[in-house]
Write a protein that holds these residues in place. Structure first.
Motif, PDB file in Angstrom:
ATOM      1  N   VAL A   1       7.146  56.357   7.583  1.00  0.00           N
ATOM      2  CA  VAL A   1       7.669  55.153   8.241  1.00  0.00           C
ATOM      3  C   VAL A   1       9.189  55.142   8.162  1.00  0.00           C
ATOM      4  O   VAL A   1       9.874  54.866   9.148  1.00  0.00           O
ATOM      5  N   LYS A   2       9.716  55.464   6.991  1.00  0.00           N
ATOM      6  CA  LYS A   2      11.176  55.461   6.803  1.00  0.00           C
ATOM      7  C   LYS A   2      11.834  56.493   7.722  1.00  0.00           C
ATOM      8  O   LYS A   2      12.870  56.209   8.342  1.00  0.00           O
ATOM      9  N   GLN A   3      11.243  57.676   7.837  1.00  0.00           N
ATOM     10  CA  GLN A   3      11.802  58.705   8.715  1.00  0.00           C
ATOM     11  C   GLN A   3      11.862  58.211  10.154  1.00  0.00           C
ATOM     12  O   GLN A   3      12.856  58.397  10.852  1.00  0.00           O
ATOM     13  N   ARG A   4      10.802  57.540  10.585  1.00  0.00           N
ATOM     14  CA  ARG A   4      10.753  57.042  11.966  1.00  0.00           C
ATOM     15  C   ARG A   4      11.793  55.932  12.186  1.00  0.00           C
ATOM     16  O   ARG A   4      12.436  55.879  13.221  1.00  0.00           O
ATOM     17  N   LYS A   5      11.935  55.061  11.183  1.00  0.00           N
ATOM     18  CA  LYS A   5      12.922  53.986  11.312  1.00  0.00           C
ATOM     19  C   LYS A   5      14.334  54.561  11.385  1.00  0.00           C
ATOM     20  O   LYS A   5      15.167  54.093  12.167  1.00  0.00           O
ATOM     21  N   ASP A   6      14.611  55.570  10.560  1.00  0.00           N
ATOM     22  CA  ASP A   6      15.934  56.202  10.585  1.00  0.00           C
ATOM     23  C   ASP A   6      16.186  56.870  11.935  1.00  0.00           C
ATOM     24  O   ASP A   6      17.260  56.737  12.513  1.00  0.00           O
ATOM     25  N   SER A   7      15.174  57.581  12.433  1.00  0.00           N
ATOM     26  CA  SER A   7      15.306  58.240  13.733  1.00  0.00           C
ATOM     27  C   SER A   7      15.486  57.214  14.844  1.00  0.00           C
ATOM     28  O   SER A   7      16.284  57.412  15.762  1.00  0.00           O
ATOM     29  N   LEU A   8      14.753  56.131  14.750  1.00  0.00           N
ATOM     30  CA  LEU A   8      14.834  55.068  15.745  1.00  0.00           C
ATOM     31  C   LEU A   8      16.266  54.538  15.825  1.00  0.00           C
ATOM     32  O   LEU A   8      16.820  54.373  16.919  1.00  0.00           O
ATOM     33  N   HIS A   9      16.849  54.307  14.673  1.00  0.00           N
ATOM     34  CA  HIS A   9      18.229  53.814  14.613  1.00  0.00           C
ATOM     35  C   HIS A   9      19.187  54.814  15.279  1.00  0.00           C
ATOM     36  O   HIS A   9      20.049  54.431  16.069  1.00  0.00           O
ATOM     37  N   GLU A  10      19.017  56.085  14.953  1.00  0.00           N
ATOM     38  CA  GLU A  10      19.885  57.128  15.516  1.00  0.00           C
ATOM     39  C   GLU A  10      19.723  57.221  17.035  1.00  0.00           C
ATOM     40  O   GLU A  10      20.704  57.329  17.768  1.00  0.00           O
ATOM     41  N   PHE A  11      18.481  57.187  17.510  1.00  0.00           N
ATOM     42  CA  PHE A  11      18.226  57.307  18.948  1.00  0.00           C
ATOM     43  C   PHE A  11      18.756  56.099  19.716  1.00  0.00           C
ATOM     44  O   PHE A  11      19.238  56.224  20.828  1.00  0.00           O
ATOM     45  N   GLU A  12      18.643  54.904  19.103  1.00  0.00           N
ATOM     46  CA  GLU A  12      19.171  53.705  19.753  1.00  0.00           C
ATOM     47  C   GLU A  12      20.685  53.795  19.898  1.00  0.00           C
ATOM     48  O   GLU A  12      21.239  53.433  20.928  1.00  0.00           O
TER      49      GLU A  12
END
Length: 148
Positions: free
Chosen positions: A58-69
């Motif tokens: 979950v943390k990896q996805r949240k971090d990636s989400l932030h970067e992609f946004e």
């Protein structure tokens, strides 16, 4: 029912429904859990170890989400939102702000913390109590606020 058992059941359901997106996410998490079991030299993970793997995913996805946004990659953001939604189904219910605040206050009293220099002691005592039930950054903000 353990997280692995729930993942297996949901994987079967996704296969029958031909839900490729959900199936992909479930397979990814199951692979991570198997890799963790191999890394630890175990046949099966404990509930706590399963939760640790799930929290990491979950943390990896949240971090990636932030970067992609930030990069303006809306095409990837949508996919990550869906993955997070699927993963959240297996996470324990999250603590409310008030419950988390109370745990932080009790822990500060337990360890006898009085200022920001005691933050490490407080965080190391709080995090095992809220594992999987609260985001570390949220806990960090609350501890900082209460030690100020």
């Amino acid at each position: 029912m353990t997280i692995t058992e729930r993942l297996t059941e949901d994987m079967k359901t996704a296969m029958k429904a031909r839900d490729k997106q959900t199936l992909s996410v479930i397979r990814m998490v199951r692979a991570s859990m198997q890799n963790e079991a191999i890394k630890l030299g175990k046949g099966e993970l404990t509930d706590e170890e399963e939760l640790t793997v799930l929290t990491r995913e979950v943390k990896q996805r949240k971090d990636s989400l932030h970067e992609f946004e930030e990069a303006g990659r809306d095409d990837l953001v949508e996919g990550l939102h869906y993955e997070l939604e699927v993963l959240q189904r297996y996470m324990p219910e999250q603590l409310s702000e008030e419950e988390l605040e109370q745990i932080v206050q009790e822990t500060i009293q337990e360890v006898g913390a009085s200022n920001k220099s005691d933050m490490g002691k407080v965080m190391s005592a709080v995090m095992p109590k809220v594992k999987g039930k609260a985001d570390g950054s949220q806990v960090n903000k609350l501890v900082l606020k209460q030690l100020s």
